[in-house]
Design an enzyme around this catalytic site. Structure first.
Site, short mmCIF file in Angstrom:
data_model
loop_
_atom_site.label_atom_id
_atom_site.label_comp_id
_atom_site.label_asym_id
_atom_site.label_seq_id
_atom_site.Cartn_x
_atom_site.Cartn_y
_atom_site.Cartn_z
CE LYS A 220 -6.19 -7.08 1.58
NZ LYS A 220 -4.75 -7.32 1.38
CB SER B 27 -0.91 0.02 1.23
OG SER B 27 -1.82 -1.04 1.17
CB CYS C 199 -4.49 -0.73 7.37
SG CYS C 199 -3.10 -1.11 8.45
CG ASN D 114 -6.27 -5.71 5.38
OD1 ASN D 114 -5.33 -6.27 5.94
ND2 ASN D 114 -6.13 -4.55 4.76
N GLY E 182 -2.89 -15.89 7.28
CA GLY E 182 -2.46 -17.29 7.24
C GLY E 182 -3.60 -18.24 7.54
N GLY F 95 -0.67 -14.29 0.11
CA GLY F 95 0.33 -13.44 0.75
C GLY F 95 1.19 -14.25 1.71
N GLY G 251 2.75 -0.90 9.83
CA GLY G 251 2.49 0.54 9.92
C GLY G 251 2.65 1.26 8.59
CG LEU G 252 -0.29 1.88 6.18
CD1 LEU G 252 -1.19 3.03 6.64
CD2 LEU G 252 -0.75 1.39 4.82
CG ASN H 116 -5.19 -1.10 2.91
OD1 ASN H 116 -6.18 -1.38 3.59
ND2 ASN H 116 -3.97 -1.46 3.25
O1 RRO Z 1 1.27 -2.09 6.82
C1 RRO Z 1 0.59 -2.77 7.62
O2 RRO Z 1 0.87 -2.85 8.83
C2 RRO Z 1 -0.60 -3.52 7.19
C3 RRO Z 1 -1.49 -3.08 6.24
BR1 RRO Z 1 -1.23 -1.51 5.29
C4 RRO Z 1 -2.68 -3.81 5.95
O3 RRO Z 1 -3.52 -3.44 5.12
N1 RRO Z 1 -2.88 -4.94 6.63
C5 RRO Z 1 -2.00 -5.40 7.55
O4 RRO Z 1 -2.25 -6.46 8.14
N2 RRO Z 1 -0.87 -4.67 7.82
#
Ligand code: RRO
Length: 306
Positions: free
Chosen positions: A166, A48, A131, A193, A218, A266, A74-75, A128
């Site tokens: 999403k 993202s 999150c 997500n 998972g 993923g 944390g993106l 997104n």
């Molecule tokens: O970056 C993240 O911590 C994160 C994101 Br953007 C998300 O959409 N989902 C996630 O589990 N972690």
């Protein structure tokens, strides 16, 4: 018997097979995306990306559990202006749809990032809005029907590429949120997500993740994601991309039968490597042949027969 067709159409995005790389895993660099495609992915979604660079949280950002991973990254991302070069390069190198995952802190921000991503060469945009642990974006937007609709409308007015939302499982009714997204004009949905979760270290007696809590992905979340795909398919006539705990071809088939047109992978890529794409695709092909189907499309939603 002739091989079954594995190709799928996702709101105008043509995938040679229904397996896709989920956002957040290896989604930064063209070289790694190329490797994922060589390993058989039918499409890829980037990490993202926001308007400004973001460092993300301090370590530890990921913890492995018995049944999956809990992350709170944390993106972390370089911001759209820097990432635009990577999109441009990846678009030239990849022979599969390149979907850029975007986030923002307002509808305008989502639209600006989406517009820049599309201009750089993205074939599609994944919003997104889910999150699980970053305040004022993510699920705070995806949980609020009014703001979610604003984000979708603004992005749809700004880009002429398919827009996918999403959605978060951390809501009372994901199907209601999906209906809101559909009314606002989104083209497809990714379900889902990560699920809010945490882990505690018994020695230090503290949460393991620096952010304390994170999102679980998972095998543990597969039945949750499957149920959400099933419910959303009953409410909304839009292509659904199933995401959550898909590890092998049997998992992928379950999602297709529940109503997904494609699947994102993923955690299994992180834990087992990119070979999962070929294994999943070959397994789907063999299953369709064995059951006498001519295409993936023929089994999408088939478990809903009464
Ligand atoms: O970056 C993240 O911590 C994160 C994101 Br953007 C998300 O959409 N989902 C996630 O589990 N972690």
């Amino acid at each position: 018997m002739k091989d079954a067709s594995l190709s799928v159409d996702l709101a105008g995005l043509r995938l040679a097979n229904p397996s896709m790389l989920a956002s957040g895993i290896l989604g930064y660099a063209t070289e790694t995306l190329e490797r994922i495609v060589e390993c058989g992915a039918g499409g890829v979604v980037t990490k993202s990306i926001g308007l400004k660079p973001c460092k993300g949280y301090a370590n530890p950002t990921v913890v492995q559990t018995d049944c999956g991973l809990i992350n709170a990254m944390g993106l972390p991302n370089p911001g759209i202006d820097e990432f635009a070069k990577e999109i441009h390069e990846a678009k030239a190198a990849l022979k599969v749809p390149l979907i850029v995952s975007v986030y923002g802190f307002s509808a305008e921000e989502y639209a600006t990032v989406a517009r820049k991503a599309a201009a750089a060469g993205a074939d599609g945009i994944e919003l997104n809005v889910s999150c699980p642990h970053v305040k004022e974006t993510g699920s705070e937007i995806g949980q609020n029907p009014k703001i979610l609709a604003q984000v979708i409308r603004k992005v749809k007015a700004s880009v002429h590429k398919p827009v996918i939302a999403k959605l978060s499982p951390n809501v009372t009714s994901i199907a209601d949120i999906a209906v809101t997204a559909a009314h606002a004009g989104v083209d497809a949905l990714t379900i889902m997500n990560t699920v809010k979760a945490m882990a505690v270290d018994v020695e230090t007696m503290m949460p393991i993740l620096a952010n304390k809590s994170g999102g679980l992905s998972g095998s543990a979340v597969k039945p949750i994601a499957l149920r959400h795909v099933y419910d959303v398919y009953e409410q909304v006539r839009l292509p659904i991309i199933g995401c959550g705990g898909i590890v092998d071809w049997q998992d992928a088939i379950e999602f297709l039968l529940a109503g997904a047109s494609a699947v994102q992978i993923g955690t299994a890529v992180a834990l087992k490597g990119p070979g999962v794409f070929k294994a999943i695709t070959c397994g789907i092909g063999a299953y369709l042949r064995k059951k006498g189907f001519r295409s993936v499309n023929e089994i999408v939603g088939l478990s809903h027969r009464s």
